[in-house]
Write a protein that holds these residues in place. Sequence first.
Motif, PDB file in Angstrom:
ATOM      1  N   GLY A   1       1.282  -5.538   4.118  1.00 17.84           N
ATOM      2  CA  GLY A   1       0.469  -6.378   4.469  1.00 17.84           C
ATOM      3  C   GLY A   1       0.830  -7.891   4.360  1.00 17.84           C
ATOM      4  N   ALA A   2       0.969  -8.896   5.199  1.00 15.91           N
ATOM      5  CA  ALA A   2       1.428 -10.076   5.206  1.00 15.91           C
ATOM      6  C   ALA A   2       0.449 -11.035   4.469  1.00 15.91           C
ATOM      7  CB  ALA A   2       1.679 -10.930   6.541  1.00 15.91           C
TER       8      ALA A   2
ATOM      9  N   THR B   1      -7.963 -12.440   7.086  1.00 13.57           N
ATOM     10  CA  THR B   1      -7.590 -10.907   6.788  1.00 13.57           C
ATOM     11  C   THR B   1      -5.937 -10.815   6.725  1.00 13.57           C
ATOM     12  OG1 THR B   1      -7.447 -10.631   9.355  1.00 13.57           O
ATOM     13  CG2 THR B   1      -9.532 -10.043   7.980  1.00 13.57           C
ATOM     14  N   SER B   2      -5.783  -9.860   6.292  1.00 11.48           N
ATOM     15  CA  SER B   2      -4.206  -9.412   6.251  1.00 11.48           C
ATOM     16  C   SER B   2      -4.203  -7.791   6.636  1.00 11.48           C
ATOM     17  CB  SER B   2      -3.742  -9.451   4.947  1.00 11.48           C
ATOM     18  OG  SER B   2      -2.248  -8.634   5.002  1.00 11.48           O
TER      19      SER B   2
ATOM     20  N   TYR C   1       0.867  -1.229   0.013  1.00 11.62           N
ATOM     21  CA  TYR C   1      -0.128  -0.055  -0.038  1.00 11.62           C
ATOM     22  C   TYR C   1       0.966   1.128   0.020  1.00 11.62           C
ATOM     23  CZ  TYR C   1      -3.360  -3.289   1.691  1.00 11.62           C
ATOM     24  OH  TYR C   1      -4.319  -4.294   2.047  1.00 11.62           O
ATOM     25  N   ALA C   2       0.591   2.346  -0.707  1.00 15.82           N
ATOM     26  CA  ALA C   2       1.198   3.598  -0.626  1.00 15.82           C
ATOM     27  C   ALA C   2       0.143   4.716  -0.579  1.00 15.82           C
ATOM     28  CB  ALA C   2       1.956   3.667  -1.944  1.00 15.82           C
TER      29      ALA C   2
ATOM     30  N   GLY D   1      -2.460  -6.746  -4.042  1.00 15.21           N
ATOM     31  CA  GLY D   1      -2.100  -8.189  -3.571  1.00 15.21           C
ATOM     32  C   GLY D   1      -2.463  -9.108  -4.877  1.00 15.21           C
ATOM     33  N   MET D   2      -1.595 -10.193  -4.839  1.00 17.22           N
ATOM     34  CA  MET D   2      -1.850 -11.187  -5.908  1.00 17.22           C
ATOM     35  C   MET D   2      -2.844 -12.050  -5.484  1.00 17.22           C
ATOM     36  SD  MET D   2       0.770 -14.234  -7.270  1.00 17.22           S
ATOM     37  CE  MET D   2       0.165 -15.365  -8.662  1.00 17.22           C
TER      38      MET D   2
END
Length: 216
Positions: free
Chosen positions: A132-133, A143-144, A81-82, A163-164
């Motif tokens: 985020g993990a 959740t992450s 995230y940015a 996220g992939m």
Amino acid sequence: MKLLSTTIILSSFLNCALAQSLRRSLMGQQYNYQVVGDPETSNIKRNKPVGYSITFTNHWTETNHPYNYPSKDPHWSDFVYASHSRNYEMWRDRRVASKGIENIAEEGVTKDLVGEINSEIKGETVLDQVMGAWIRKATEGATSSPKEDLCVDKSHPFVSGIGMLAPSPDWFSGVYKLRLFDRETKFWYQKIEVNVYAWDAGTEGGNDYSFKNDPK
């Protein structure tokens, strides 16, 4: 479009200077989201820097999406995230994917994207980034959340993230240019929840849940 995967909630204010200090010591467009309900507005003006916590919640399951759902190891990669100005685009519809986006969308590798963001931080189009993990098993409600809050300020009031979705050739989910303040009152949102959907990065061929596809 059917909801594919997630809810992103941004909330929990924290003084940015404190957050960054702790981190050092610990060493007209079509957007890809739908706001859920009415965002909660804070009493903090946009000219004051604030921090947001982020939670990504999975709804991509065999029950919700039974068509060709992968039988082996459905999961999400690490998330990036940015916070940024209007002049930065991590990704968006009909834009050629950067090397960083290609690598996270195809392989879940975040290194190049993090490097791209760091370059933008030096150029002052990006203020902050957090990770985020990964979600090891894509069960309902998994959740992450990044360990750090994401700092935003008047010049960098947007958040983008990615996220992939795996296994897949080059599919991902996330948001781009999510505005974190109320345009009328100029106050930051206290909490905003959005539904996000799936995207194809356009960097690799394939139409099913598999890593083994031909590059475009």
